[in-house]
Motif scaffolding. Structure first.
Motif, PDB file in Angstrom:
ATOM      1  N   CYS B 125       0.878  -1.161   0.000  1.00 54.11           N
ATOM      2  CA  CYS B 125       0.000   0.000   0.000  1.00 54.11           C
ATOM      3  C   CYS B 125       0.920   1.217   0.000  1.00 54.11           C
ATOM      4  O   CYS B 125       2.108   1.090   0.288  1.00 54.11           O
ATOM      5  CB  CYS B 125      -0.941  -0.011   1.209  1.00 54.11           C
ATOM      6  N   PHE B 126       0.406   2.360  -0.345  1.00 55.41           N
ATOM      7  CA  PHE B 126       1.298   3.493  -0.543  1.00 55.41           C
ATOM      8  C   PHE B 126       0.916   4.663   0.355  1.00 55.41           C
ATOM      9  O   PHE B 126      -0.254   5.028   0.439  1.00 55.41           O
ATOM     10  CB  PHE B 126       1.274   3.947  -2.008  1.00 55.41           C
ATOM     11  N   LEU B 135       5.446   6.336  -0.397  1.00 57.09           N
ATOM     12  CA  LEU B 135       6.315   5.334   0.215  1.00 57.09           C
ATOM     13  C   LEU B 135       5.601   3.987   0.248  1.00 57.09           C
ATOM     14  O   LEU B 135       4.513   3.875   0.825  1.00 57.09           O
ATOM     15  CB  LEU B 135       6.669   5.783   1.632  1.00 57.09           C
ATOM     16  N   PRO B 136       6.186   2.956  -0.385  1.00 57.16           N
ATOM     17  CA  PRO B 136       5.555   1.633  -0.343  1.00 57.16           C
ATOM     18  C   PRO B 136       5.652   1.025   1.065  1.00 57.16           C
ATOM     19  O   PRO B 136       6.727   0.893   1.614  1.00 57.16           O
ATOM     20  CB  PRO B 136       6.388   0.802  -1.333  1.00 57.16           C
ATOM     21  N   LEU B 137       4.481   0.715   1.623  1.00 57.13           N
ATOM     22  CA  LEU B 137       4.392   0.006   2.905  1.00 57.13           C
ATOM     23  C   LEU B 137       3.661  -1.306   2.632  1.00 57.13           C
ATOM     24  O   LEU B 137       3.071  -1.482   1.567  1.00 57.13           O
ATOM     25  CB  LEU B 137       3.616   0.853   3.922  1.00 57.13           C
ATOM     26  N   PHE B 138       3.680  -2.215   3.584  1.00 60.86           N
ATOM     27  CA  PHE B 138       2.974  -3.486   3.380  1.00 60.86           C
ATOM     28  C   PHE B 138       2.029  -3.743   4.540  1.00 60.86           C
ATOM     29  O   PHE B 138       2.300  -3.374   5.679  1.00 60.86           O
ATOM     30  CB  PHE B 138       3.984  -4.635   3.219  1.00 60.86           C
ATOM     31  N   ARG B 139       0.886  -4.375   4.209  1.00 67.19           N
ATOM     32  CA  ARG B 139      -0.119  -4.702   5.223  1.00 67.19           C
ATOM     33  C   ARG B 139      -0.555  -6.153   5.001  1.00 67.19           C
ATOM     34  O   ARG B 139      -0.396  -6.693   3.889  1.00 67.19           O
ATOM     35  CB  ARG B 139      -1.310  -3.759   5.091  1.00 67.19           C
ATOM     36  N   PRO B 140      -1.111  -6.759   6.039  1.00 67.85           N
ATOM     37  CA  PRO B 140      -1.565  -8.142   5.872  1.00 67.85           C
ATOM     38  C   PRO B 140      -2.570  -8.236   4.720  1.00 67.85           C
ATOM     39  O   PRO B 140      -3.407  -7.349   4.565  1.00 67.85           O
ATOM     40  CB  PRO B 140      -2.239  -8.466   7.212  1.00 67.85           C
ATOM     41  N   THR B 141      -2.491  -9.310   3.931  1.00 62.80           N
ATOM     42  CA  THR B 141      -3.411  -9.504   2.829  1.00 62.80           C
ATOM     43  C   THR B 141      -4.795  -9.807   3.391  1.00 62.80           C
ATOM     44  O   THR B 141      -4.953 -10.706   4.219  1.00 62.80           O
ATOM     45  CB  THR B 141      -2.952 -10.671   1.944  1.00 62.80           C
TER      46      THR B 141
END
Ligand SMILES: [Zn+2]
Lengths: 395, 142
Positions: B125-126, B135-141
């Motif tokens: 997610c951005f 900034l590219p961040l990541f979250r649980p699918t």
């Protein structure tokens, strides 16, 4: 057998690490350690014709000439080594190589760092990536914005991956810190001399970055250390017993751990293999492991990847062995940086100075009995730069 | 009230693109995560390079990554590593293994730090930044 017997360390100069170094600059500390090493070697100032140093904050370039001018050295060989915590070890084989190549006869290898009180919460991160410079490490764009700054979080991620793949208990890792503290209690120059700790102390110290507790993390200090390296002919004429360099290896693959080929099979495998091959010895013959210990996990990985115990068995190996100076497998008898202190680049050098002192039989209360072979590993960055050395009493 | 900039100590230090990384960061503002693909050996590469880090070829083409991956490793920073996080409480710094292979440093968001696990599926997610990048961040699918 490229390095075996081509040179030896004959002099040691090391300042006691301190939390702060009022009235001293990095350059002044380096000069003091360098002079002490030359004196210890039984050499005169004018005998030194080679010098190796490292990058110094505030000296943006021309570092060797800055040091030579400060000390008044006239050099046939002037070198800078920039391998972080592996710098000290990396200096030694380069000095031997320069002597072997006929460039010089006596090389002083100097490391050091001054230290001032840190302003709270200033951190180094604002400029950590050096983003105002036109050429800069990818670190500034792809690590700093996420807070992947400093070594703690990098080693914490390595430790978590290791625990996921192979497993080790918190008690096994804590034992590294405890036994090294026991060693430091035999070394009056160690910053934590006289302050024994237990496994419970380690595990009840604050969690800084999971799974690393505060007492598993090295403490910065100020200080300096230097060694004098000479060739075989001169080594045999000088007063100290030579600590012969028998083998060396070096391996560099990445800067930031994100881009390491593996988090658990480290570059130490290649550097250690080359050092052992050159020396013609195997890990079972080693009587002292003097290995970089910025964190307890670093020691575990180094013992595995240097070949002292198979991959995945480091935790059990630590549990089953006594790592004190009088134990069955002595590790970091000076206390390691965890208990000796980490005076910048001189912290990495402390593993070399300790191996040399032990091989020379000059380690005092913590002397390993009947020691013939010592293994050193220097580790820079986040398992980024590796240099392995093997020292022996016999050429 | 003036917009916050990265000179504000409470704002995370933003990336400053170079000529080599400009295309990557431009794409983030469109919600795209670019990797490079080697046309000779098919290696997937992150971050942007001049040559393939597997075979040395300079024939690299940009490719939209799936934005999916798994947590390869992580830590919970209990002490701030930068003053931007001084007041936020514990946060997760992670290395995510993209479905295409490369490893990426990031923060895991929209998730309790104590719930993060190695192997956990995540998606990109951005977060828009002040300086014209996201900034590219990541979250649980989900
Ligand atoms: Zn390729």
């Amino acid at each position: 057998m490229a390095m075996r017997g081509r040179g030896a360390v004959v002099g040691v100069g090391e300042l006691k690490p301190t939390r702060e170094t009022p009235g001293e600059t990095t350059l002044s500390l380096m000069a003091k350690a360098g002079l002490a090493a030359i004196d210890d070697a039984g050499l005169s100032f004018s005998d030194i014709d080679g010098m190796v140093c490292h990058p110094i904050g505030g000296v943006s370039m021309l570092t060797p000439s800055t040091v030579s001018e400060l000390m008044g050295l006239k050099l046939n060989f002037a070198e800078v080594v920039d391998l972080g915590g592996a710098t000290g070890a990396g200096m030694i084989w380069r000095a031997v190589a320069a002597i072997e190549a006929g460039m010089c006869q006596a090389v002083v290898c100097i490391t050091g760092s001054s230290r001032r009180p840190r302003t709270p919460r200033a951190g180094g991160a604002k400029t950590a990536g050096g983003w105002s410079m036109p050429d800069r490490s990818a670190f500034s764009e792809f690590e700093v914005p996420y807070g992947n700054v400093g070594a703690n979080v990098g080693y914490a991620m390595i430790a978590n991956r290791y625990l996921h793949e192979y497993g080790a208990t918190p008690e096994q890792l804590a034992k590294v810190a405890v036994h090294q503290r026991d060693n430091a209690n035999q070394n009056p120059d160690a910053i934590f001399y006289g302050q024994p700790i237990t496994v419970d102390d380690v595990l009840s110290s604050p969690m800084i970055a999971d799974p690393l507790h505060m007492l598993e993390i090295v403490m910065p200090a100020g200080g300096a250390a230097a060694l004098v390296v000479v060739g075989p002919e001169l080594a045999q004429k000088l007063p100290n017993r030579p600590a012969w360099l028998l083998g060396a290896g070096e391996q560099v693959t990445h800067k930031t751990i994100t881009y390491a080929p593996s988090l658990t099979d480290t570059a130490i495998q290649a550097s250690a293999r080359r050092a052992f091959d050159q020396a013609g010895v195997n890990p079972a013959q080693i009587g002292l492991a003097s290995v970089y210990d910025c964190y307890t996990i670093t020691v575990l990985l180094t013992l595995e990847d240097s070949g002292f115990t198979p991959k995945g068995t480091g935790g059990r190996f630590i549990e089953e062995h006594d790592m004190r100076w009088n134990g069955d497998f002595p590790v970091n008898t000076h206390g390691g940086q965890l208990s000796f202190g980490q005076p910048g680049i001189a912290g990495g050098m402390s593993h070399v100075t300790e191996a040399v002192r032990q091989i020379q039989g000059r380690a005092g209360a913590r002397q390993v009995p009947d020691l013939e072979l010592a293994f050193v590993n220097g580790n820079g960055g986040i398992l980024s730069e590796q240099v392995s050395l093997i020292f022996g009493t016999e050429r | 009230m003036a917009a916050k900039t990265t000179s504000d100590p409470t704002v995370r230090p933003a990336p400053h693109p170079t000529d080599l990384t400009a295309a990557f960061w431009a794409a983030t503002t469109e919600g795209r995560f670019l990797i490079q693909r080697c046309t000779r050996c098919n290696a997937a590469i992150f971050y942007p390079r001049v040559n393939c880090t597997e075979c040395g070829s300079t024939e690299l083409v940009d490719e939209d990554a799936s934005g999916r991956g798994t947590v390869y490793t992580f830590t919970v920073a209990r002490r701030p590593t930068h003053r931007a996080w001084a007041e936020t409480g514990p946060y997760v710094i992670a290395i995510v293994e993209l479905a295409e292979g490369p490893h990426v440093t990031t923060n895991i968001v929209e998730c309790d730090p104590d719930d993060v696990r190695i192997g956990m599926p995540v998606e990109v997610c951005f977060a828009p930044e002040a300086d014209g990048v996201a900034l590219p961040l990541f979250r649980p699918t989900g």
